[in-house]
Design a protein around this motif. Structure first.
Motif, mmCIF file in Angstrom:
data_model
loop_
_atom_site.group_PDB
_atom_site.id
_atom_site.type_symbol
_atom_site.label_atom_id
_atom_site.label_comp_id
_atom_site.label_asym_id
_atom_site.label_seq_id
_atom_site.Cartn_x
_atom_site.Cartn_y
_atom_site.Cartn_z
ATOM 1 N N SER A 295 5.796 8.486 2.843
ATOM 2 C CA SER A 295 6.908 7.992 2.021
ATOM 3 C C SER A 295 6.487 6.827 1.133
ATOM 4 C CB SER A 295 8.083 7.575 2.917
ATOM 5 O OG SER A 295 7.778 6.398 3.650
ATOM 6 N N LEU A 296 5.495 6.058 1.600
ATOM 7 C CA LEU A 296 4.991 4.928 0.818
ATOM 8 C C LEU A 296 3.861 5.342 -0.120
ATOM 9 C CD1 LEU A 296 4.926 2.201 3.647
ATOM 10 C CD2 LEU A 296 6.657 2.518 1.878
ATOM 11 N N LYS A 297 3.548 6.669 -0.092
ATOM 12 C CA LYS A 297 2.518 7.252 -0.965
ATOM 13 C C LYS A 297 1.146 6.627 -0.719
ATOM 14 C CE LYS A 297 5.907 8.337 -4.591
ATOM 15 N NZ LYS A 297 6.233 9.628 -3.954
ATOM 16 N N LEU A 298 0.839 6.395 0.557
ATOM 17 C CA LEU A 298 -0.457 5.834 0.934
ATOM 18 C C LEU A 298 -1.387 6.879 1.534
ATOM 19 C CD1 LEU A 298 0.751 2.516 2.646
ATOM 20 C CD2 LEU A 298 -0.298 2.730 0.381
ATOM 21 N N ASP A 299 -0.863 8.079 1.823
ATOM 22 C CA ASP A 299 -1.642 9.075 2.555
ATOM 23 C C ASP A 299 -2.801 9.646 1.730
ATOM 24 O OD1 ASP A 299 0.632 10.095 1.127
ATOM 25 O OD2 ASP A 299 0.124 12.088 1.885
ATOM 26 N N GLN A 300 -2.614 9.803 0.433
ATOM 27 C CA GLN A 300 -3.654 10.422 -0.381
ATOM 28 C C GLN A 300 -4.868 9.515 -0.576
ATOM 29 O OE1 GLN A 300 -3.495 13.633 -1.354
ATOM 30 N NE2 GLN A 300 -1.595 13.650 -0.142
ATOM 31 N N GLN A 301 -4.706 8.243 -0.264
ATOM 32 C CA GLN A 301 -5.823 7.303 -0.463
ATOM 33 C C GLN A 301 -6.671 7.117 0.792
ATOM 34 O OE1 GLN A 301 -4.443 3.662 -2.603
ATOM 35 N NE2 GLN A 301 -2.441 4.645 -2.532
ATOM 36 N N LEU A 302 -6.234 7.682 1.910
ATOM 37 C CA LEU A 302 -6.948 7.469 3.163
ATOM 38 C C LEU A 302 -8.247 8.269 3.222
ATOM 39 C CD1 LEU A 302 -4.000 7.562 5.741
ATOM 40 C CD2 LEU A 302 -5.232 5.543 4.917
ATOM 41 N N VAL A 303 -9.298 7.626 3.742
ATOM 42 C CA VAL A 303 -10.591 8.308 3.906
ATOM 43 C C VAL A 303 -10.952 8.501 5.373
ATOM 44 C CG1 VAL A 303 -11.463 7.451 1.710
ATOM 45 C CG2 VAL A 303 -11.909 6.137 3.811
ATOM 46 N N ALA A 304 -10.279 7.800 6.276
ATOM 47 C CA ALA A 304 -10.603 7.909 7.697
ATOM 48 C C ALA A 304 -9.534 7.214 8.529
ATOM 49 C CB ALA A 304 -11.968 7.285 7.995
ATOM 50 N N VAL A 305 -9.554 7.514 9.821
ATOM 51 C CA VAL A 305 -8.741 6.791 10.801
ATOM 52 C C VAL A 305 -9.710 6.106 11.769
ATOM 53 C CG1 VAL A 305 -6.967 6.933 12.587
ATOM 54 C CG2 VAL A 305 -6.907 8.516 10.644
ATOM 55 N N GLY A 306 -9.563 4.807 11.912
ATOM 56 C CA GLY A 306 -10.420 4.042 12.818
ATOM 57 C C GLY A 306 -9.652 3.633 14.057
#
Length: 399
Positions: A76-87
């Motif tokens: 919803s905050l439109k941050l998902d497309q910028q993610l490269v990994a989960v730490g």
């Protein structure tokens, strides 16, 4: 790689701390905490664009629901497309991991095997990994271990004087914790003091509800105060730290304690809380001590005495001390505790500067000793989430 944003997850037994961090700029775009998971009135609190928000969850909702809600929030905050990994922060890596690792089936199995060494932490970390892997199935998942930084310790520092068979068969040894914090603040201190590329002897003190110190020689951990579990070492908020092992037999044989009761006593009812009989919060202890509360003052005295004594002892593995670094909630904010500790170490050459010590509060970085003080003491705010983000982004980029 066009983006370097990483979702950082720190999963506890009833909580989930999260952040989205740019691993290059260190800018934190989103931060928050899902708390009381699996209990009554669970909720997610988060901060975005300087504003704080709260999202209620249904009673009993646990980690999977919280992460699914986090996924929706990120989208919803439109941050998902910028993610490269989960730490992921993983508390105990045992001897399996000397560095952060991309999570594979083999890595997951090693974390599960190590869960017996951290029964309060690793199972919760695994919950977070499983839920996040399902929710962010296209992203690399990276485990960053609290214990990894301390894997450079030599056997003389990490072995207990127990039958060697216990180490060979059951991996019973000292591991140490808060590794990402000790790594980060020691590296920052080396840069601040102009010691990069030069020999350095740094003692780092991570002081919060959990407390540990580390002897960092030339950027590597050579000794630390925590051991097989995060119970060993310093006096902490609710943890006892070092005690006579004979206490166990006394509590069982004379006071009819069970193993479970002893575990609760040492981990949740001791430390600052146990001595003061007031609180595990250092701010409350300091305020009460200033008002004349005898046990609060005693709690502070014991905490600082044990800390100063342990710091002085780390001159042995280091061969001297160039600098002492305070970090963590207490280390960064309590000028009272810093003053008591540094003054008790004056015989080593520390000279506290009272004005600098007062100025180095509430996240302010800086040296708190006089210019002619040898060694120096300084405050460096920790940033474990940034370390996790940077490690995760680096490993993701190598794929």
């Amino acid at each position: 790689m066009s983006s370097s944003h990483v979702l950082v997850l720190n999963c506890g037994s009833s909580s989930l701390k999260f952040a989205i961090i740019d691993s290059n700029s260190a800018i934190e775009h989103l931060s928050g905490l899902a708390e009381r998971l699996g209990e009554a009135s669970p909720q997610i609190k988060y901060k975005f664009n300087g504003k704080k928000h709260t999202v209620a969850l249904a009673n009993g909702d646990a980690h999977e629901v919280a992460i699914n809600q986090l996924v929706e929030l990120v989208k919803s905050l439109k941050l998902d497309q910028q993610l490269v990994a989960v730490g992921h922060r993983v508390v105990h890596g045992g001897e399996h991991f000397t560095h952060s690792a991309l999570i594979t089936d083999t890595v997951l199995e090693a974390i599960k095997q190590t869960a017996t060494l951290a029964p309060l932490h690793n199972p919760a970390n695994l919950l977070g990994i499983t839920a996040a892997s399902d929710a962010f199935s296209t992203l690399p998942q990276v485990a960053v271990f609290d214990t990894a930084f301390h894997q450079t310790m030599e056997p003389q520092a990490f072995l207990y004087a127990l039958p060697y068979e216990l180490y060979k068969k059951h991996s019973i040894r000292r591991y140490g914790f808060h590794g990402t914090s000790h790594y980060y603040v020691s590296a920052q201190a080396i840069d601040l003091l102009g010691l990069k590329g030069k020999p350095s002897k740094i003692v780092t003190a991570h002081l919060g509800n959990g407390c540990s110190i580390c002897a960092v020689k030339d950027g590597k951990s050579v000794d630390t105060s925590m051991g097989l579990t995060p119970l060993e070492g310093l006096v902490m908020g609710t943890r006892s730290g070092d005690i006579d092992p004979g206490l166990f037999a006394y509590l069982v044989n004379q006071l009819n304690y069970t193993a479970s009761q002893i575990d609760t006593l040492l981990n949740k009812e001791s430390g600052l809380l146990g001595i003061s009989e007031l609180s595990n919060d250092c701010r409350t202890i300091e305020e009460s001590a200033a008002e004349g509360h005898t046990q609060a003052q005693l709690a502070l005295d014991i905490f600082c005495f044990r800390l100063a004594k342990q710091i002085a002892s780390f001159a042995v593995p280091l061969g001297g001390i160039d600098a002492l670094v305070f970090t963590g909630g207490i280390g960064e904010n309590s000028d009272v505790i810093r003053a008591k500790v540094v003054n008790q170490l004056s015989f080593l050459g520390f000279k506290l500067n009272n004005e600098s010590n007062l100025a180095a509060r509430f996240g302010n970085e800086g040296v708190i000793t006089d210019q002619d003080s040898t060694p120096l003491a300084l405050v460096v705010p920790t940033n474990e989430e940034l370390v996790i983000a940077q490690d995760a982004a680096k490993l993701a980029e190598e794929l």
